[in-house]
Design a protein around this motif. Sequence first.
Motif, PDB file in Angstrom:
ATOM      1  N   GLY A 243     -53.923  -2.548 -27.591  1.00 46.53           N
ATOM      2  CA  GLY A 243     -53.994  -1.168 -27.514  1.00 46.53           C
ATOM      3  C   GLY A 243     -53.183  -0.458 -28.628  1.00 46.53           C
ATOM      4  O   GLY A 243     -53.353   0.374 -29.573  1.00 46.53           O
ATOM      5  N   ILE A 244     -51.787  -0.964 -28.778  1.00 49.83           N
ATOM      6  CA  ILE A 244     -50.931  -0.576 -29.623  1.00 49.83           C
ATOM      7  C   ILE A 244     -51.208  -0.845 -31.002  1.00 49.83           C
ATOM      8  O   ILE A 244     -51.164   0.183 -31.870  1.00 49.83           O
ATOM      9  CB  ILE A 244     -49.462  -1.222 -29.337  1.00 49.83           C
ATOM     10  N   HIS A 245     -51.717  -2.038 -31.360  1.00 51.00           N
ATOM     11  CA  HIS A 245     -52.186  -2.233 -32.774  1.00 51.00           C
ATOM     12  C   HIS A 245     -53.318  -1.263 -33.056  1.00 51.00           C
ATOM     13  O   HIS A 245     -53.233  -0.785 -34.304  1.00 51.00           O
ATOM     14  CB  HIS A 245     -52.600  -3.640 -32.977  1.00 51.00           C
ATOM     15  N   LEU A 247     -54.121   1.541 -32.315  1.00 51.72           N
ATOM     16  CA  LEU A 247     -53.515   2.925 -32.340  1.00 51.72           C
ATOM     17  C   LEU A 247     -53.259   3.227 -33.557  1.00 51.72           C
ATOM     18  O   LEU A 247     -52.944   4.234 -34.093  1.00 51.72           O
ATOM     19  CB  LEU A 247     -52.650   3.362 -31.374  1.00 51.72           C
ATOM     20  N   HIS A 248     -52.563   2.183 -34.099  1.00 57.04           N
ATOM     21  CA  HIS A 248     -52.073   2.373 -35.576  1.00 57.04           C
ATOM     22  C   HIS A 248     -53.299   2.629 -36.716  1.00 57.04           C
ATOM     23  O   HIS A 248     -52.938   3.298 -37.624  1.00 57.04           O
ATOM     24  CB  HIS A 248     -51.246   1.279 -36.030  1.00 57.04           C
TER      25      HIS A 248
END
Lengths: 438, 479
Positions: A243-245, A247-248
């Motif tokens: 998810g974090i990646h 979102l970028h």
Amino acid sequence: MTDQTFENINTALDAVENPMMNYNFKSPLLSSVDISIPVFEKRVGETSASAMIPTDGFVAYQIITVTKSKPKNSGFELNAYDDDEGQSCTLEKQWVVWRRYRNFELLRGHLEATYPYIIIPPLPEKSFSYGWQKVSSEKLSSDFLERRRVSLIRFLHHVAEHPVLSNDKTFLAFLQNENWMNTTKNMDAFGKASQTLRSLHASYRLKMPDRFFEETKCFADGNHSVISSLLHVRTKIAGREFGIHKLHANYGRVFREMSSFQNTASEEFQTVARYMDIYAAGIDTMLEEEENIIDKMKEYMTYMEAVRNVCCQQELIQFQYEQLESSIHSKESQRKQISTGDHTSSIFLLIGRSTMNQDNKLQALDRDIQQLETQMQLLIGENKSFKQKAQEDIKRFHQQKEHFLQEAMFGLAVHRIQTYRKNLALWLKLQECFSKIQ
Amino acid sequence: MEKSSENDRESGEYSQQEADRLSSSTFSRDSKRFIDPLSLNSGNERNSSEFQDVSPSEGSVITPDSSLMGSLSLGDDEFGLCTRDLIVRVDNPEKHSSTLDSYVTFRITTKTTRSDFDDCEYSVRRRYNDFIWLREKLEEEYPSSIIPPLPEKHSMQRFQRFNSEFLKTRMVGLNKFLNRVADHSLLSHSENLKVFLTFKVWEFAAQKKQNVGLMGRVSGTFHNLATTYLMKSRCEEFESLNEYTQKLSEKLGNLERIGQRIQREQLEYVNELHEFHPIFTLWSNSEHQLSGALDTIATAVEDCAEAQKRVTNAYDLEFAQPLHENILYTEAVKEALKATRCPQIEYELTLEDLQKRRQEREQLLTGPQGYSIGTLWGKTSEEIKTEKEQKLNRVIEELVRQVDENNHRHQKANSELQGEIESWQETKRQELKQLFVGMANRQVQYYEKCLGAWEATIPSIKNITTSHGSGDESPENPL
């Protein structure tokens, strides 16, 4: 794995030079052949047993077994079971067969039933899933099949390098020809095996449990739960990292849009957007690669189940032994009662049995006790040999596992390090980019 | 009214940072160098005892606050502190509960050397709504200036009005606002500002009730005109600026939202990592040969979690808040742009009017004189014509003068605004750049730490001596 191969070949070579030296003919199969599963194919199957299920597709895996090139006169023989022509093996021989997952299951069932004191290598699960992706992984998606293929090779390798299992006729037939299933009566072993498994989960109260097996069972259970929770948390973490990646990538989009109207930093923003996209995309391969290591963890966890099985088998034997013991005891006490003419057993007096009947009774009891004692003797022998073989195998397992886990941990650490290096480089570039903004 | 005092230690804490901010405020037209309002110089130590403030009698002159001066003398010298003749500070929030309603007031401290102030020091208490009043007044007074933004009225996270975190953020924002106004060469001379800073509570309340502005920044009629009126001389620059601020504000808003989502995910990530590493420790208890390696892996995971925590901790102060401020400022610029249209519109309207009148005069001179009411009075058509002509001439004269004036005014407004916009552009660029560079820095540090943590595991993994005994079996290192 590799080192053992070398070891065996060295032993063999030694034997060539020093024919007087005793060596074990029954060295594991893997030392003399290479087993691989290069491809798999989707096929349409024959109608299955129950007519209700329509013909469905299945996947067949091609197994190629090739003898390793070895010096002549090495004295090796491919073990007993040659192919139908009865030819003895020549140097470069190759066997090609096609098997489906179900066949593997049957093979394993046979091995389990035949060698209860051996820790049987595990098969891959029936269905994988990338826990964090909501992609419904159909059973037959190609990634899934690829992972399964790799796991099946590992299974075959584990069996083939096992000193006991690799000599199993059914296994050898499995690798070589089509009528392998006829080589064993244990073909409904699959059913049997699962039955015994179910009964194994019931715990027995043993009067004198064997310490070694108790400990091993505890070890297996503990490890199993630890690794299972490890895998569970790891799935959460993988989802989070994903998810974090991703979102970028949104950042990338916005920077790209900004570059169109922010004239002073237009170029820099474009570059930033590019890097953000790379960052976001990188997580896919990263997690896929890590899955391979995670598969090893799963394998280890499943191995724990196999270890547990062995321990439970031993318990079963022990239990049977103790049961016999107690039967013998009760019969003996019955005998005592009768022979000493215990007046408390007034029932006999009431019914008015004659001493004739008493004798018959005694004889019957004696016969019973005799029978039971023979059984017990057998069982003691069985127990002893079981324990010995099982202990040996468990020790072997412990040795193997250390190497196996070391590899897995190393793989994990290396992979993480590589990933972090990549990401670090990316962000250094981004840092540079941002500092260049006027 | 009952008062319940806020945690004084908190205001002490705040002032330590704020003191530094006071010495490095921005947006003065005279400043040549941009100074980050958020740069936290190592502050001076403060005693919270200074703020044992109990009952601030409104408008009382406070004893020379040594701390205020002290902090200022430690500030940036090249900024030329001695040129600042108006120094303000917002602090000490206090909650007031009355029967009708409860609210928070802040203390405003002013020190000045200006002659138009009666005193050199003032201390008053104001509430958030008072700040809104001030800002509206400034908008009216200086339509072509960018008025600094106020902090949000409502917290995005549904904080209570009296939540201390929220109050702190608001206080910081109000202080920044007031300082920017005080440093602005135009705005700081506003009468309304003086009223705000000096009037006692009851005086101030009375003042507020007066001239309830019918003239908003863009008053009713003009507002309608502005939306429907197509300016004849379409100022290209204005149009593109307008579009630019619109897009910028949108994109910054997007960045803000994305940042928040990432922050949330990262917070969860930290928690999950903290669930993860104990499992390795547990595992290492049951595996003898491997326990060393497993322990180092556990440590590595924990270190990564800590590294991530550092990133998330810094997010609010170093990314979210500055970004939000910039968004607010962009909005303020948009408003200023809109307001500048008024003088322009006025000018064009009067110009139009003038042209119409001139046309009328033309017609009058050339065309015949029709019937008019004047004939009732028995005047000749000639007389009527002359009369009309004279009237028109006067009107035209007046209009010409007005057009000139309006033109002059609107040119001036435009050029003023231009100047402010330029300086805003510069500051905004720098601030945003800092923001992003900071984000990249934090990520770089994070990955460096993670890399270090995992690299530390390699030796212990390699050193696993299996029961085989052969330690040279360590796996190949592809690094």
